[in-house]
Design a protein around this motif. Structure first.
Motif, PDB file in Angstrom:
ATOM      1  N   PHE A 148       0.830  -1.201   0.000  1.00 19.91           N
ATOM      2  CA  PHE A 148       0.000   0.000   0.000  1.00 19.91           C
ATOM      3  C   PHE A 148       0.864   1.250   0.000  1.00 19.91           C
ATOM      4  O   PHE A 148       1.601   1.527   0.946  1.00 19.91           O
ATOM      5  CB  PHE A 148      -0.943  -0.011   1.213  1.00 19.91           C
ATOM      6  CG  PHE A 148      -1.939  -1.133   1.164  1.00 19.91           C
ATOM      7  CD1 PHE A 148      -3.040  -1.055   0.321  1.00 19.91           C
ATOM      8  CD2 PHE A 148      -1.753  -2.273   1.928  1.00 19.91           C
ATOM      9  CE1 PHE A 148      -3.951  -2.096   0.253  1.00 19.91           C
ATOM     10  CE2 PHE A 148      -2.664  -3.320   1.867  1.00 19.91           C
ATOM     11  CZ  PHE A 148      -3.769  -3.232   1.027  1.00 19.91           C
ATOM     12  N   GLY A 149       0.760   2.014  -1.069  1.00 14.05           N
ATOM     13  CA  GLY A 149       1.587   3.204  -1.259  1.00 14.05           C
ATOM     14  C   GLY A 149       1.407   4.260  -0.196  1.00 14.05           C
ATOM     15  O   GLY A 149       2.359   4.955   0.167  1.00 14.05           O
ATOM     16  N   LYS A 150       0.194   4.415   0.308  1.00 13.90           N
ATOM     17  CA  LYS A 150      -0.057   5.449   1.329  1.00 13.90           C
ATOM     18  C   LYS A 150       0.716   5.133   2.614  1.00 13.90           C
ATOM     19  O   LYS A 150       1.256   6.029   3.257  1.00 13.90           O
ATOM     20  CB  LYS A 150      -1.557   5.556   1.648  1.00 13.90           C
ATOM     21  CG  LYS A 150      -2.403   5.977   0.484  1.00 13.90           C
ATOM     22  CD  LYS A 150      -2.196   7.439   0.174  1.00 13.90           C
ATOM     23  CE  LYS A 150      -3.139   7.845  -0.960  1.00 13.90           C
ATOM     24  NZ  LYS A 150      -2.856   9.138  -1.486  1.00 13.90           N
ATOM     25  N   ILE A 151       0.770   3.868   2.973  1.00 12.16           N
ATOM     26  CA  ILE A 151       1.512   3.481   4.174  1.00 12.16           C
ATOM     27  C   ILE A 151       3.007   3.673   3.931  1.00 12.16           C
ATOM     28  O   ILE A 151       3.734   4.164   4.796  1.00 12.16           O
ATOM     29  CB  ILE A 151       1.193   2.034   4.588  1.00 12.16           C
ATOM     30  CG1 ILE A 151      -0.288   1.918   4.960  1.00 12.16           C
ATOM     31  CG2 ILE A 151       2.072   1.598   5.753  1.00 12.16           C
ATOM     32  CD1 ILE A 151      -0.755   0.517   5.252  1.00 12.16           C
ATOM     33  N   SER A 152       3.464   3.313   2.728  1.00  4.32           N
ATOM     34  CA  SER A 152       4.875   3.528   2.383  1.00  4.32           C
ATOM     35  C   SER A 152       5.228   5.004   2.451  1.00  4.32           C
ATOM     36  O   SER A 152       6.298   5.377   2.931  1.00  4.32           O
ATOM     37  CB  SER A 152       5.176   2.983   0.986  1.00  4.32           C
ATOM     38  OG  SER A 152       5.055   1.588   0.965  1.00  4.32           O
ATOM     39  N   SER A 204       8.000   9.444   5.485  1.00  7.59           N
ATOM     40  CA  SER A 204       7.965  10.759   6.115  1.00  7.59           C
ATOM     41  C   SER A 204       8.746  10.810   7.433  1.00  7.59           C
ATOM     42  O   SER A 204       8.930  11.877   7.997  1.00  7.59           O
ATOM     43  CB  SER A 204       6.517  11.189   6.366  1.00  7.59           C
ATOM     44  OG  SER A 204       5.954  10.426   7.426  1.00  7.59           O
ATOM     45  N   ILE A 205       9.206   9.656   7.902  1.00  8.33           N
ATOM     46  CA  ILE A 205      10.015   9.626   9.131  1.00  8.33           C
ATOM     47  C   ILE A 205      11.339  10.330   8.822  1.00  8.33           C
ATOM     48  O   ILE A 205      12.016   9.998   7.840  1.00  8.33           O
ATOM     49  CB  ILE A 205      10.268   8.183   9.611  1.00  8.33           C
ATOM     50  CG1 ILE A 205       8.941   7.499   9.960  1.00  8.33           C
ATOM     51  CG2 ILE A 205      11.212   8.161  10.797  1.00  8.33           C
ATOM     52  CD1 ILE A 205       9.076   6.006  10.251  1.00  8.33           C
ATOM     53  N   PRO A 206      11.731  11.311   9.625  1.00 17.05           N
ATOM     54  CA  PRO A 206      12.969  12.060   9.344  1.00 17.05           C
ATOM     55  C   PRO A 206      14.205  11.145   9.297  1.00 17.05           C
ATOM     56  O   PRO A 206      14.306  10.166  10.041  1.00 17.05           O
ATOM     57  CB  PRO A 206      13.073  13.035  10.526  1.00 17.05           C
ATOM     58  CG  PRO A 206      11.689  13.133  11.079  1.00 17.05           C
ATOM     59  CD  PRO A 206      11.042  11.809  10.815  1.00 17.05           C
ATOM     60  N   ALA A 207      15.115  11.505   8.403  1.00 18.07           N
ATOM     61  CA  ALA A 207      16.342  10.729   8.234  1.00 18.07           C
ATOM     62  C   ALA A 207      17.137  10.660   9.533  1.00 18.07           C
ATOM     63  O   ALA A 207      17.772   9.644   9.822  1.00 18.07           O
ATOM     64  CB  ALA A 207      17.187  11.326   7.120  1.00 18.07           C
ATOM     65  N   SER A 208      17.098  11.714  10.326  1.00 13.82           N
ATOM     66  CA  SER A 208      17.855  11.707  11.583  1.00 13.82           C
ATOM     67  C   SER A 208      17.297  10.668  12.560  1.00 13.82           C
ATOM     68  O   SER A 208      18.056  10.045  13.304  1.00 13.82           O
ATOM     69  CB  SER A 208      17.831  13.099  12.219  1.00 13.82           C
ATOM     70  OG  SER A 208      16.491  13.503  12.453  1.00 13.82           O
ATOM     71  N   VAL A 209      15.984  10.471  12.557  1.00 16.14           N
ATOM     72  CA  VAL A 209      15.376   9.458  13.423  1.00 16.14           C
ATOM     73  C   VAL A 209      15.795   8.067  12.955  1.00 16.14           C
ATOM     74  O   VAL A 209      16.208   7.220  13.749  1.00 16.14           O
ATOM     75  CB  VAL A 209      13.834   9.598  13.442  1.00 16.14           C
ATOM     76  CG1 VAL A 209      13.188   8.439  14.185  1.00 16.14           C
ATOM     77  CG2 VAL A 209      13.435  10.919  14.057  1.00 16.14           C
TER      78      VAL A 209
END
Length: 144
Positions: free
Chosen positions: A50-54, A59-64
């Motif tokens: 599912f593309g929306k979940i992907s 959207s999780i920041p690269a630093s996290v």
């Protein structure tokens, strides 16, 4: 794991393997239930379909994600060292210290080997280096 590799090859899929990240995650969480692993596998498959979940996961920041990866790969390296200690590998032996230090440096440091169209890096290169060093370095110190 072996059957999964055979099946993937028979149906024309890409090579499959287990990843050390799973070992690190299990070590961190102490959750070893096969049911939880199955749920995680199904969840991963659903997320990839599912593309929306992907998009949400992207959207999780690269630093996290970077912080999570630092912890995860550090845990994997620590597990390796713990394994050496539990198996009483003599790290005061120069030969063993050279092998361990080069494996860690190549694996963690991002070294890469390229020759023509062939390239190898990361854990694969570190593992191959360890096998080769174990075969070629003398096991007994020579007396000069």
């Amino acid at each position: 794991d072996g059957l999964a590799c055979v099946f993937a090859g028979l149906v024309g899929g890409p090579p499959v393997t287990t990843y050390s990240e799973v070992t690190g995650a299990v070590s961190l969480t102490k959750v070893t239930s096969p049911a939880v692993i199955r749920i995680a596998a199904v969840t991963g498959i659903v997320f990839s379909v599912f593309g929306k979940i992907s998009a949400l996961l992207k959207s999780i920041p690269a630093s996290v994600l970077g912080g999570i990866m630092l912890l995860l790969f550090g845990t994997i390296a620590s597990l390796g060292m713990s394994n050496l200690i539990q198996n009483k590998v003599d790290l005061s032996n120069t030969r063993n210290m050279i092998i361990v230090s080069l494996i860690l440096t190549f694996g963690i440091g991002g070294a890469a080997f390229e020759w023509g169209n062939f390239s190898m890096s990361g854990i694969g290169l570190a593992a191959l280096l360890g096998v080769i060093l174990n075969l070629i370095l003398p096991t007994k110190e020579s007396k000069a």
